[in-house]
Design an enzyme around this catalytic site. Structure first.
Site, PDB file in Angstrom:
ATOM      1  N   GLY A 261     -28.544   2.624  19.577  1.00 38.06           N
ATOM      2  CA  GLY A 261     -29.216   1.541  18.863  1.00 38.06           C
ATOM      3  C   GLY A 261     -30.604   1.942  18.407  1.00 38.06           C
ATOM      4  CD  GLU A 278     -26.783  -8.856  20.686  1.00 35.59           C
ATOM      5  OE1 GLU A 278     -27.039  -8.733  21.900  1.00 35.59           O
ATOM      6  OE2 GLU A 278     -27.252  -9.753  19.977  1.00 35.59           O
ATOM      7  CB  CYS A 312     -23.144  -5.733  27.372  1.00 34.63           C
ATOM      8  SG  CYS A 312     -22.328  -7.189  26.736  1.00 34.63           S
ATOM      9  CD  GLU A 412     -25.502  -0.404  29.956  1.00 37.66           C
ATOM     10  OE1 GLU A 412     -25.681   0.430  29.057  1.00 37.66           O
ATOM     11  OE2 GLU A 412     -25.123  -1.574  29.722  1.00 37.66           O
TER      12      GLU A 412
HETATM   13  P1  NAP Z   1     -22.194   3.834  21.912  1.00 38.66           P
HETATM   14  O1  NAP Z   1     -21.848   5.175  22.405  1.00 38.66           O
HETATM   15  O2  NAP Z   1     -23.608   3.570  21.536  1.00 38.66           O
HETATM   16  O3  NAP Z   1     -21.214   3.550  20.677  1.00 38.66           O
HETATM   17  C1  NAP Z   1     -21.190   2.323  20.005  1.00 38.66           C
HETATM   18  C2  NAP Z   1     -20.728   2.548  18.579  1.00 38.66           C
HETATM   19  O4  NAP Z   1     -21.716   3.311  17.899  1.00 38.66           O
HETATM   20  C3  NAP Z   1     -19.423   3.325  18.461  1.00 38.66           C
HETATM   21  O5  NAP Z   1     -18.695   2.833  17.363  1.00 38.66           O
HETATM   22  C4  NAP Z   1     -19.930   4.729  18.191  1.00 38.66           C
HETATM   23  O6  NAP Z   1     -18.983   5.545  17.541  1.00 38.66           O
HETATM   24  C5  NAP Z   1     -21.084   4.424  17.281  1.00 38.66           C
HETATM   25  N1  NAP Z   1     -22.042   5.499  17.120  1.00 38.66           N
HETATM   26  C6  NAP Z   1     -22.262   6.557  17.940  1.00 38.66           C
HETATM   27  N2  NAP Z   1     -23.239   7.336  17.412  1.00 38.66           N
HETATM   28  C7  NAP Z   1     -23.621   6.765  16.252  1.00 38.66           C
HETATM   29  C8  NAP Z   1     -24.565   7.109  15.234  1.00 38.66           C
HETATM   30  N3  NAP Z   1     -25.321   8.203  15.318  1.00 38.66           N
HETATM   31  N4  NAP Z   1     -24.699   6.298  14.171  1.00 38.66           N
HETATM   32  C9  NAP Z   1     -23.957   5.182  14.067  1.00 38.66           C
HETATM   33  N5  NAP Z   1     -23.019   4.823  14.980  1.00 38.66           N
HETATM   34  C10 NAP Z   1     -22.861   5.606  16.063  1.00 38.66           C
HETATM   35  O7  NAP Z   1     -21.816   2.708  22.965  1.00 38.66           O
HETATM   36  P2  NAP Z   1     -20.434   2.525  23.724  1.00 38.66           P
HETATM   37  O8  NAP Z   1     -20.343   3.538  24.807  1.00 38.66           O
HETATM   38  O9  NAP Z   1     -19.323   2.436  22.751  1.00 38.66           O
HETATM   39  O10 NAP Z   1     -20.630   1.063  24.366  1.00 38.66           O
HETATM   40  C11 NAP Z   1     -21.214   0.848  25.592  1.00 38.66           C
HETATM   41  C12 NAP Z   1     -22.613   0.293  25.412  1.00 38.66           C
HETATM   42  O11 NAP Z   1     -22.549  -0.905  24.626  1.00 38.66           O
HETATM   43  C13 NAP Z   1     -23.239  -0.121  26.711  1.00 38.66           C
HETATM   44  O12 NAP Z   1     -24.587   0.306  26.730  1.00 38.66           O
HETATM   45  C14 NAP Z   1     -23.178  -1.643  26.684  1.00 38.66           C
HETATM   46  O13 NAP Z   1     -24.153  -2.309  27.440  1.00 38.66           O
HETATM   47  C15 NAP Z   1     -23.334  -1.904  25.237  1.00 38.66           C
HETATM   48  N6  NAP Z   1     -22.823  -3.227  24.888  1.00 38.66           N
HETATM   49  C16 NAP Z   1     -23.736  -4.203  24.614  1.00 38.66           C
HETATM   50  C17 NAP Z   1     -23.314  -5.487  24.308  1.00 38.66           C
HETATM   51  C18 NAP Z   1     -24.296  -6.564  23.990  1.00 38.66           C
HETATM   52  O14 NAP Z   1     -23.901  -7.561  23.408  1.00 38.66           O
HETATM   53  N7  NAP Z   1     -25.565  -6.429  24.348  1.00 38.66           N
HETATM   54  C19 NAP Z   1     -21.941  -5.764  24.284  1.00 38.66           C
HETATM   55  C20 NAP Z   1     -21.035  -4.742  24.578  1.00 38.66           C
HETATM   56  C21 NAP Z   1     -21.491  -3.465  24.874  1.00 38.66           C
HETATM   57  P3  NAP Z   1     -18.039   6.549  18.368  1.00 38.66           P
HETATM   58  O15 NAP Z   1     -17.212   5.711  19.262  1.00 38.66           O
HETATM   59  O16 NAP Z   1     -17.266   7.208  17.293  1.00 38.66           O
HETATM   60  O17 NAP Z   1     -18.943   7.466  19.112  1.00 38.66           O
END
Ligand code: NAP
Length: 524
Positions: A261, A278, A312, A412
């Site tokens: 993010g 988020e 999350c 986390e």
């Molecule tokens: P992530 O690794 O940050 O990935 C999220 C999304 O971002 C995926 O579609 C990922 O694609 C993409 N992404 C990765 N690198 C990117 C880049 N450089 N530019 C644009 N997009 C990119 O997170 P995650 O492991 O999937 O999810 C877990 C995290 O989400 C946890 O930290 C959790 O707390 C958080 N979360 C927060 C909420 C909330 O509402 N606050 C809700 C649910 C989850 P790829 O899959 O292709 O890598």
């Protein structure tokens, strides 16, 4: 905005003929994933694909999906731009009707979708049904917004003058989602984007492209016009960056890790884009001495180990008054040891797998840190045994004697690891809960109504629960976090429209003369 060439059909390009809807595989067989661009299911220009596998059984190949490229993204953006004028001109109540139709298709297919979700992401079936239900709920809520979408009509300070505000769509919305709520979160973003009149380019997590495909298939069936929603699968670096960097995507909605993010916000900031983030959480449940301990244990087990701790809003810290900490811990340990791990599709399973091997390695790393920072109560190892050999399982784990500033109490982990922190009183409980970078969800168990209200005031999180765990948000109130959990935007509720609309304030002067605001209504 780039213009489509005369007579061009967005999404079409030499050598990339539309393939029709992805064929239904033989039951249980691998799914042939495609991008969905301009209303057509097409292959990536990369000629490459990636696999999605069942985390409960790595031998089970869910499907092969397109490894998208920046060129694929450009095509999707162009399709979304081409579809935008007609979609934004469609009356919002009509857009809402399409979303209502979508909700009823989700309801019709709820069981099929939930089973596919469990297979690809791993959460137990009842939770998968809840994930789909959230998508239904937000679709219905946002469908209703098609007939509300309130602005303000206010009196003018001048005579014969009308003053009002309206919401208008922003343009092409880039939507990037994680794997842990692979149906709810994409719906939480696409539904408000669409009802407000935006078009969408959607990149799902690479761990759950099948869930995304199923959602988008039903959007097409519901009558969302070609080009209004475009799906591009593939990696964050290729597909995600291309969406984030495009000058033709003025609004981004992202859910995922704080690290990703922050990177997205930096890149998008250079172009002054609107970015709704988020991000991570480190959520706590406070248990005071006067609490109903059995009720608290129910809430803690559900919040800490539901979705294998991969929410999350998952509870990863229990902050308990010392006078009841041993009694609470005893109950917690007994309940945790009784949890049954397994395939989420098996009704006997309480806790499913982690999403992938990298997640398990991360959990293992934190458990090693935890052994130095606290006392291991139970779990602390990868789960093995009959039915678990081919999946990514980890035993639900509790540490006690953890200090509020320990790493396992601050960072986390996103897995089934719970830290128990003992404190002296209410004030030190609040300090412990609030002393983290994140601010998503918190909860307090107490039977004293005055203390409950004090906590509602004092807890520094976007969601607060009293006598319930940290999970269980409903779609008609704003959802999001304080501090590094986000950047001030909210999903769900009518607040979700703020991400996807521009305000326009309109003044109509029907006096027939020049009237100067702030001047002509003042004496002298
Ligand atoms: P992530 O690794 O940050 O990935 C999220 C999304 O971002 C995926 O579609 C990922 O694609 C993409 N992404 C990765 N690198 C990117 C880049 N450089 N530019 C644009 N997009 C990119 O997170 P995650 O492991 O999937 O999810 C877990 C995290 O989400 C946890 O930290 C959790 O707390 C958080 N979360 C927060 C909420 C909330 O509402 N606050 C809700 C649910 C989850 P790829 O899959 O292709 O890598």
């Amino acid at each position: 905005m780039s213009e489509p060439g005369p007579g061009s059909r967005p999404g079409a390009s030499p050598g990339r003929e539309p393939l029709g809807a992805p064929e239904r595989p033989a039951p249980g067989g691998p799914f042939p994933g495609r991008h969905f661009i301009a209303g057509e299911w097409i292959e990536s220009g990369s000629g490459r694909s990636f696999e999605s596998r069942n985390p409960a059984n790595r031998g089970d190949l869910v499907g092969q999906f397109q490894a998208g490229t920046p060129a694929d993204v450009a095509m999707a953006i162009r399709a979304a731009e081409t579809a935008l004028p007609a979609w934004r001109a469609t009356p919002a109540p009509r857009r809402g009707e399409i979303l209502f139709g979508y909700a009823s298709l989700l309801r019709r297919d709820k069981e099929r979708l939930a089973r596919a979700l469990t297979r690809e992401m791993g959460k137990v079936l009842p939770e998968a049904r809840g994930d789909v239900q959230e998508a239904i709920d937000i679709a219905e809520l946002m469908a209703g917004e098609g007939r509300r979408m309130f602005g303000d009509t206010v009196p003018s300070e001048l005579p014969d003058k009308w003053a009002m505000s309206i919401r208008q769509p922003i343009g092409v919305a880039g939507i990037i989602t994680p794997w842990n709520f692979p149906m709810a979160i994409p719906a939480w973003k696409t539904m408000p984007a669409l009802v407000a009149g935006n078009t969408v380019v959607f990149k799902p997590a690479s761990d759950t492209p099948h869930c995304a495909t199923l959602l988008v298939e039903l959007m097409a069936e519901a009558g969302v016009p070609a080009g209004v929603v475009n799906l591009v699968t593939g990696g964050g670096a290729e597909v995600g960056d291309a969406i984030v960097d495009s000058p033709d995507v003025p609004v981004l909605s992202f859910t995922g890790s704080s690290a990703t993010g922050r990177r997205i916000a930096e890149r998008a900031g250079r172009r002054l884009k609107r970015v709704a983030l988020e991000l991570g959480g480190k959520n706590a449940i406070v248990v005071l001495a006067d609490a109903d301990l059995d009720l608290a244990v129910d809430g803690i087990i559900w919040s800490a180990f539901g979705t294998t701790g991969q929410r999350c809003t998952a509870c990863s810290r229990v902050v308990v008054e010392r006078s009841v900490s041993s009694r609470l811990l005893e109950k917690l340990e007994a309940r945790t040891r009784a949890l049954r791990l397994g395939d989420g599709a098996d009704p006997a399973t309480d806790v499913g797998p982690l999403i992938n091997e990298a997640a398990r390695t991360k959990v293992e790393g934190y458990v090693e840190i935890g052994r130095r920072e606290g006392e291991l109560v139970c779990g602390g190892r990868a789960a093995t045994g009959p039915g678990l050999e081919a999946g990514v399982f980890y035993e639900p784990t509790i540490f006690t004697g953890v200090e509020p500033m320990a790493r396992i109490a601050q960072e986390e982990i996103f897995g089934p690891v719970l830290s128990v922190i003992a404190v002296e009183d209410y004030a030190s409980a609040m300090t412990a809960v609030n002393q983290v970078r994140y601010g998503l969800s918190s909860s307090i168990y107490t039977t004293d109504v005055n203390t409950a209200f004090r906590a509602m005031r004092d807890l520094e999180t976007g969601l607060v629960y009293v006598n319930a765990g940290t999970i269980g948000a409903e779609t008609h109130l704003p959802f999001g976090g304080w501090k590094e959990t986000g950047n001030g935007h909210r999903e769900a509720g009518h607040a979700a429209l703020d991400t996807f609309t521009e305000w326009k304030s309109i003044y109509v002067d029907f006096s027939g003369r020049l009237q100067r605001a702030q001047i002509d209504n003042q004496p002298g």
